[in-house]
Design an enzyme around this catalytic site. Structure first.
Site, PDB file in Angstrom:
ATOM      1  N   ALA A   1      -1.408   1.598  10.163  1.00 17.04           N
ATOM      2  CA  ALA A   1      -0.064   1.643   9.574  1.00 17.04           C
ATOM      3  C   ALA A   1       0.916   0.825  10.395  1.00 17.04           C
ATOM      4  CB  ALA A   1       0.395   3.088   9.449  1.00 17.04           C
ATOM      5  N   CYS A   2       0.786   0.891  11.720  1.00 17.09           N
ATOM      6  CA  CYS A   2       1.672   0.105  12.582  1.00 17.09           C
ATOM      7  C   CYS A   2       1.404  -1.391  12.419  1.00 17.09           C
ATOM      8  CB  CYS A   2       1.507   0.516  14.038  1.00 17.09           C
ATOM      9  SG  CYS A   2       2.242   2.119  14.434  1.00 17.09           S
TER      10      CYS A   2
END
Length: 434
Positions: free
Chosen positions: A395-396
């Site tokens: 996600a990052c």
């Protein structure tokens, strides 16, 4: 969710997604939504997924349903779910607002099954409200000690599984996209030290020193380096590393809050990946402390994750998933906010550099490492937490790629008001390689 008048999962999907959404959703109740040959194939395997989403109409409901295995995506690898996350993000443009009638029907469908206690994954930490209620007020020394331990005192071996042998848990700097992660991490450490431009015998303080990689690299240049962290596991690892390198006369690590460091007159200070834990409202105080710790003409290198835009009402912060599962009390701010805080503390900002694309590449490598070392990662922290970290890293990476977040280095100098003639306390042009 049943038959007859009870609303099916496919009908719920139809209420929130446009008809041409490129997804096929197959549910436990036998209903389906979307074309069978859609590139994104989602299976809702349990009604508990619906309870989670109904109880938490935000990312926590979705994260819990994923972590607990209540839905699945075809082809998803829990160690590296990036490809499927990217497809889900693309799906966001097909979301529509349900009508009041559709909302009422969905609510009635959930309620018709009676009360169900919503499960909470073991890896989830308490909410910010619960932490405050227990006396852990954000960014006090007690709370910082607890939250740092929550994130970092998992297992040194687990972190090595994905960050690699450099034991460097911050953004690497790549000369080319195909550069190895280890070379890129050495590159980043060299960049930080080159910007500080300290000489053998100079004194350096590394705040939030992690496992000690930067302190050790500085000591190898003859710099007298002190590193502080609140993580006992990190410091124990780093102290042993220093002994192995034979650098005890130059390098030291302490379990210590930066606010408790008794020494003064450092030639340089590094703060790499630390500010995310400080709290934006405390930036001015943080930089005031750095100012006191430095000698006149001393340099500060601050490296931190930033947000690309100011948040509504100018309220920095991280999202709830990161707060509960990864970085409790984590806080981000815009680069302009940070530079203003440095300026107001008395620093002169010499250079500011955005390394956003480099962090996306770094995270790509970390997911690949986690995948390669998955069996050991599960052994170290359990399947659920390893799955959480796979999601977090992917996600990052996506967020950096989409410019939702960035990472900046700020090089600042404490002006020498009295010492050097004509204010020449740094060279006229940048003195480090790009």
């Amino acid at each position: 969710m049943g038959s007859g008048k009870t609303m099916l999962v496919s009908e719920m999907a139809q209420a929130v997604l446009k008809e041409d959404a490129p997804v096929c959703i197959e549910a436990f109740d036998g209903s389906t939504f979307g074309p069978e040959d859609a590139d994104l194939q989602v299976r809702v395997t349990s009604p508990k997924a619906i309870y989670q989403l109904a109880s938490n109409l935000n990312e926590i409901g979705l994260a819990r349903a994923y972590i607990l295995g209540y839905f699945d995506i075809e082809g998803l690898d829990v160690a590296d779910p990036y490809p499927q996350l990217r497809k889900l993000v693309e799906l966001a443009s097909y979301i529509r607002k349900p009508s009041p009638l559709e909302l009422a029907r969905m609510g009635a469908a959930v309620l018709s099954h009676g009360y169900h206690k919503v499960e909470v994954p073991q890896s989830e930490g308490p909410s910010k409200f619960e932490r405050i209620k227990s006396g852990l007020f954000p960014h006090t020394e007690k709370a910082d000690s607890e939250t740092v331990s929550f994130h970092y005192d998992l297992s040194n071996e687990f972190y090595a599984d994905f960050i690699g042998p450099s034991m460097t848990y911050t953004c690497a700097v790549f000369d080319t996209p195909d550069m190895s992660l280890d070379d890129a991490q050495r590159n980043k450490i060299d960049l930080v030290l080159d910007k500080l431009d300290l000489k053998p015998g100079d004194r350096m303080l590394d705040i939030g020193c992690g496992w000690g990689a930067l302190v050790i690299a500085a000591a190898k240049r003859g710099i007298k380096a002190l590193g502080v962290s609140l993580s006992h596991e990190q410091i124990e690892y780093g102290q042993e590393w220093i002994r192995r390198e034979g650098l005890e006369n130059l390098a030291e690590l302490r379990v210590m809050d930066y606010r408790e460091v008794p020494e003064r007159d450092f030639d340089g200070i590094t703060s790499v990946g630390m500010m995310e834990h400080v709290g934006a409202k405390n930036y001015r105080h943080y930089f005031d402390e750095m100012f006191k710790l430095l000698k006149p003409a001393g340099r500060l290198l601050n490296h931190q994750i930033t947000i690309s835009k100011d948040k509504p009402n100018n309220r920095p912060g991280t999202d709830e998933f990161l707060d509960r599962y990864i970085f409790p009390d984590g806080d981000l701010a815009s680069p302009g906010f940070i530079e203003s805080a440095l300026h107001d503390a008395g620093f002169e900002v010499v250079n500011q550099e955005n390394l956003r694309q480099h962090y996306a590449l770094t995270l790509h490598h970390w997911n690949a490492n986690l995948k390669a070392n998955w069996a050991d990662a599960v052994k170290q922290v359990g399947y659920e937490r390893a799955k959480v970290y796979g999601l977090y890293l992917a996600a990052c990476e996506l967020n950096f790629e989409l410019n939702g977040i960035q990472v900046h280095q700020f090089l600042a100098v404490k002006p020498d008001k009295e010492g050097l003639p004509k204010g020449n306390w740094y060279p006229l042009r940048p003195w480090w390689a790009a």
